[in-house]
Design an enzyme around this catalytic site. Structure first.
Site, PDB file in Angstrom:
ATOM      1  N   SER A 130      26.443 -15.901  -7.346  1.00 45.75           N
ATOM      2  CA  SER A 130      25.473 -14.865  -7.604  1.00 45.75           C
ATOM      3  C   SER A 130      25.276 -13.793  -6.356  1.00 45.75           C
ATOM      4  CB  SER A 130      24.103 -15.515  -8.055  1.00 45.75           C
ATOM      5  OG  SER A 130      23.250 -14.541  -8.729  1.00 45.75           O
ATOM      6  N   ASP A 150      28.217 -14.228 -19.173  1.00 48.29           N
ATOM      7  CA  ASP A 150      27.374 -14.171 -17.979  1.00 48.29           C
ATOM      8  C   ASP A 150      26.385 -12.764 -18.169  1.00 48.29           C
ATOM      9  OD1 ASP A 150      25.900 -13.711 -15.600  1.00 48.29           O
ATOM     10  OD2 ASP A 150      27.503 -14.252 -14.291  1.00 48.29           O
ATOM     11  N   HIS A 200      25.985 -17.889 -16.426  1.00 50.57           N
ATOM     12  CA  HIS A 200      25.926 -17.601 -15.038  1.00 50.57           C
ATOM     13  C   HIS A 200      26.124 -18.747 -13.977  1.00 50.57           C
ATOM     14  CE1 HIS A 200      25.065 -15.099 -11.640  1.00 50.57           C
ATOM     15  NE2 HIS A 200      23.905 -15.763 -11.362  1.00 50.57           N
TER      16      HIS A 200
END
Length: 297
Positions: free
Chosen positions: A115, A232, A262
């Protein structure tokens, strides 16, 4: 003078930590392999802290892992989810790497980022590409979601950043992190995670980091592995595809997980297992021959 303490009230003198260039204490974690390590890897994770990743590091017998909670995250000092310059995350990551390399100069170094930690990883490797053997990216932030980065919204964000930089916008919807409800519940219950809204000023730092990454991608030549779920909703998969397509690296791989959310490493058990296998296999295959070193401390 009262000794500085982590979020749980434990003095930093009793916690593994580094002190960054601004004098802030950053909580650290270290994972040792069962035998002599053959490589070292830094994990600049995402919005969370480095605690929830213990099980990930226990799966590999050849690699030594290091991580720290970023400024304003987890058990580290700093204003929660607020930073004056995204470069601070990169600077602190390089400081941590330099410290460990001073103790273990013969170990090759990798970066594993998820991320926002993926963005940190990319920019860290771009800053000193010769320091890293390879980079593994799990659902990295490479491109802002189109619906949140329309020209009008970007204009309004820039305007608000001048007028009300501390104004908070929407928070992360935890339901989009994983299809495993237990993982979502654990994230929500973890008090070390930040559950508030994102400040306008922090959003501007993310946009600036994304713009910088997109300028860097056409010159990326280091090896990398990209893992991303096609469901995602937090980090746009088109960013990973764009990085893969536009980087001139001759050693790159992308794997898309159908229906994956995610946090792939915390998604459905079979997905999480596959992610860990891909990660460790790829790193192991990229370790130069005949490398080993003493235990990490």
């Amino acid at each position: 003078m009262r000794e500085r303490e982590g979020s749980a009230g434990v003095p930093y003198s009793d916690l593994p930590h580094i002190v960054n260039a601004d004098g802030l204490h950053l909580f650290c974690r270290y994972w040792e392999p069962t035998g002599q390590p053959r490589a070292l890897y830094l994990c600049p994770w995402s919005w969370e802290h480095c605690g929830p990743y213990d099980e990930m590091h226990r799966t590999e017998k050849l690699l030594a892992g290091i991580a720290h909670d970023h400024v304003g995250h987890g058990q580290s000092e700093g204003d929660r989810m607020n930073i004056k310059d995204f470069q601070i995350y990169i600077r602190d990551s390089l400081q941590h790497i330099d410290l460990m390399k001073s103790h273990h100069p013969d170990l090759p170094v990798f970066i594993v980022g998820h991320s926002m930690g993926g963005a940190i990883s990319i920019l860290t490797a771009c800053e000193r590409p010769g320091d890293f053997v390879g980079v593994v990216l799990i659902a990295p932030l490479v491109q802002m979601n189109p619906e949140s980065a329309t020209p009008f919204k970007v204009f309004m964000a820039k305007l608000l950043n001048h007028m009300l930089p501390s104004l908070t916008m929407g928070s992360i919807e935890s339901k989009w992190l994983s299809r495993d409800k237990r993982q979502v519940e654990a994230y929500d219950a973890d008090e070390l995670n930040y559950h508030g809204g994102m400040r306008v000023s922090f959003g501007m730092q993310l946009m600036a980091a994304v713009e910088r990454m997109q300028r860097e991608i056409p010159s990326i030549s280091w090896p990398f592995l990209l893992l991303h779920g096609d469901a995602d909703k937090l980090c746009d998969i088109r960013g990973s595809r764009m990085m893969y397509d536009n980087s001139p690296s001759t050693d790159k791989k992308i794997k898309i997980y159908e229906g994956g959310y995610h946090a792939l490493h915390h998604d459905l058990p079979e997905v999480a297992e596959s992610v860990l296998k891909e990660l460790t296999t790829w790193i192991t295959e990229h370790i130069p021959a005949a490398t080993s070193g003493p235990a990490i401390k």
